[in-house]
Design a protein around this motif. Structure first.
Motif, PDB file in Angstrom:
ATOM      1  N   ILE A 130       0.848  -1.192   0.000  1.00  0.00           N
ATOM      2  CA  ILE A 130       0.000   0.000   0.000  1.00  0.00           C
ATOM      3  C   ILE A 130       0.881   1.239   0.000  1.00  0.00           C
ATOM      4  N   PRO A 131       1.038   1.938  -1.134  1.00  0.00           N
ATOM      5  CA  PRO A 131       1.771   3.209  -1.121  1.00  0.00           C
ATOM      6  C   PRO A 131       0.894   4.303  -0.513  1.00  0.00           C
ATOM      7  N   ALA A 132       1.480   5.154   0.293  1.00  0.00           N
ATOM      8  CA  ALA A 132       0.696   6.187   0.973  1.00  0.00           C
ATOM      9  C   ALA A 132       1.498   7.474   1.088  1.00  0.00           C
ATOM     10  N   LEU A 133       0.785   8.592   1.001  1.00  0.00           N
ATOM     11  CA  LEU A 133       1.395   9.908   1.182  1.00  0.00           C
ATOM     12  C   LEU A 133       0.306  10.863   1.677  1.00  0.00           C
TER      13      LEU A 133
ATOM     14  N   VAL B 122       3.909   1.542   2.520  1.00  0.00           N
ATOM     15  CA  VAL B 122       5.143   2.236   2.115  1.00  0.00           C
ATOM     16  C   VAL B 122       4.843   3.728   2.082  1.00  0.00           C
ATOM     17  N   ASP B 123       5.380   4.451   3.046  1.00  0.00           N
ATOM     18  CA  ASP B 123       5.129   5.885   3.169  1.00  0.00           C
ATOM     19  C   ASP B 123       6.181   6.672   2.386  1.00  0.00           C
TER      20      ASP B 123
ATOM     21  N   MET C 218       5.991   1.686  -4.618  1.00  0.00           N
ATOM     22  CA  MET C 218       5.540   0.317  -4.886  1.00  0.00           C
ATOM     23  C   MET C 218       6.719  -0.587  -5.225  1.00  0.00           C
ATOM     24  N   ASN C 219       7.689  -0.064  -5.944  1.00  0.00           N
ATOM     25  CA  ASN C 219       8.891  -0.853  -6.236  1.00  0.00           C
ATOM     26  C   ASN C 219       9.659  -1.191  -4.952  1.00  0.00           C
TER      27      ASN C 219
ATOM     28  N   VAL D  99      10.497  -7.570 -15.480  1.00  0.00           N
ATOM     29  CA  VAL D  99      10.406  -6.312 -16.236  1.00  0.00           C
ATOM     30  C   VAL D  99      10.915  -5.134 -15.405  1.00  0.00           C
ATOM     31  N   SER D 100      11.569  -5.426 -14.281  1.00  0.00           N
ATOM     32  CA  SER D 100      12.138  -4.394 -13.395  1.00  0.00           C
ATOM     33  C   SER D 100      11.078  -3.505 -12.760  1.00  0.00           C
ATOM     34  N   GLY D 101       9.869  -4.016 -12.624  1.00  0.00           N
ATOM     35  CA  GLY D 101       8.825  -3.307 -11.902  1.00  0.00           C
ATOM     36  C   GLY D 101       8.331  -2.059 -12.603  1.00  0.00           C
ATOM     37  N   PHE D 102       7.770  -1.146 -11.821  1.00  0.00           N
ATOM     38  CA  PHE D 102       7.284   0.124 -12.352  1.00  0.00           C
ATOM     39  C   PHE D 102       8.462   1.009 -12.748  1.00  0.00           C
TER      40      PHE D 102
END
Length: 389
Positions: free
Chosen positions: A133-136, A162-163, A192-193, A292-295
């Protein structure tokens, strides 16, 4: 003066000696060459696609001209200007392209709704699901999202928040609810990576902080990933704000999964590509994601569609089947129709449906036609002027 025969069109055809005619008529034909039908078809498709891309560029210029006074036609050779006398021809081309894209994507959407993919038909993929979960600055919604995640049945193997450097209580709220909290530089793709790098699960699931997944999330992810042809998946999303469903935007969100893929990559669309977005809770195998090395870290937006295209082209690590022509099999991208995902429509509610659609179309076209990451970053900050970034 050379002698000749006067033809019916008035031209003079030179006489050829009989011996020369005999030699030409009796000469053996050149040896037959083996025709590679696959290469021929590929060349034809490539030429057709290049011509369609050229037409798409003209259409985009025509739309821009129409927005600045209307009636822009084809560009004149050597001048770069548009001839207003051809505006009717370009208008018909625009209508034809729009009707064709909407018709085919609408049919594909209808087929998907009436005959949805049955994830339950496969045995569950024997893997552990890591939820990232990316968050900001998400203190207003992170608690509700985590409560929904902690009530999933079955539970994921791990939950990683992941903040990206929040200035509010996002980190403290997440930590108080007993989940793992990580920190890195801001940027949704980068966050996310980072979470995927730390995750220990065989399956990765990326959930936005303002999105609530279905209760069967883990079972659905395992069921879909049990299909070796599918490389990436996501959920049909219901857009809500203040307890009310935004019907028009929800329908558009469903259809654009198909028509954007068809417009950007028509050949790949037939081979199984779909354009999924981050609020559809993307999931995939960890091995395919790392292949694919992610995002793409430096993309502030459109990182989800970019991932769809690259994972489709790379194929799956499970299915190693090779086609007859030596080309690796492309990976399919699947959208789960039921159960559904619920996401916040806070930005769309503030913007309105027309403005939100315009912003998304503009950003997608600029990205597709080669805008650099720094240009995308400027576009993102110029157009996303609200407090929901």
């Amino acid at each position: 003066m050379q002698e000749g025969i006067r033809c019916s069109n008035g031209r003079l055809a030179l006489r050829m000696p009989v011996s020369a005619v005999t030699v030409l008529c009796t000469a053996p034909p050149p040896p037959a060459q083996r025709v590679d039908h696959f290469c021929c078809a590929k060349r034809r498709c490539g030429g057709l696609w290049r011509s369609c891309q050229g037409r798409a560029v003209e259409v985009c210029h025509s739309f821009a001209g129409a927005g600045n006074g209307g009636g822009a036609g084809r560009p004149k050779k050597g001048t770069g200007r548009f001839d207003k006398g051809d505006s009717n021809d370009n208008s018909s081309w625009r209508i034809n392209i729009v009707v064709l894209v909407l018709t085919v994507s609408g049919y594909a959407c209808w087929r998907h709704i009436t005959k949805p993919y049955s994830w339950a038909a496969y045995h569950e993929y024997p893997g552990k699901v890591s939820l990232i979960i990316p968050a900001l600055n998400e203190e207003k919604c992170i608690a509700a999202t985590l409560r929904a995640v902690q009530s999933l049945n079955p539970l994921p193997y791990e939950i990683l928040v992941v903040d990206g450097g929040s200035h509010d209580r996002t980190k403290s709220i997440a930590a108080s609810m007993g989940v793992s909290v990580l920190s890195c530089d801001a940027g949704r793709a980068r966050q996310m990576n980072f979470g995927a790098k730390v995750a220990k699960g065989d399956l990765l699931c990326f959930l936005h902080a303002d999105t609530q997944p279905p209760n069967e999330l883990v079972a659905v992810v395992r069921g879909v990933m049990a299909n070796p042809n599918i490389v990436l998946g996501g959920f049909r999303t219901i857009i809500q704000t203040h307890g009310k469903t935004l019907q028009v935007m929800t329908l558009h969100h469903l259809i654009k999964t198909y028509y954007i893929a068809m417009f950007l990559r028509p050949v790949a669309f037939v081979r199984g590509i779909r354009c999924l977005f981050g609020d559809q809770t993307l999931f995939c195998r960890a091995a395919d994601f790392k292949a694919v090395s992610g995002f793409q870290n430096d993309l502030p937006i459109m990182e989800d569609v970019d991932l769809c295209i690259r994972m489709h082209e790379a194929g799956t690590s499970v299915n190693t089947h090779e086609s007859h022509h030596g080309h690796s099999r492309r990976g399919r991208i699947s959208m789960v129709m039921n159960p559904v995902n619920e996401t916040s429509g806070r930005r769309l509610s503030d913007w309105g449906a027309l403005h939100a659609t315009y912003v998304h179309f503009y950003i997608a076209l600029r990205w597709y036609f080669g805008a650099k990451p720094e240009q995308m970053y400027k576009i993102y900050h110029d157009m996303y002027t609200d407090n929901h970034r």
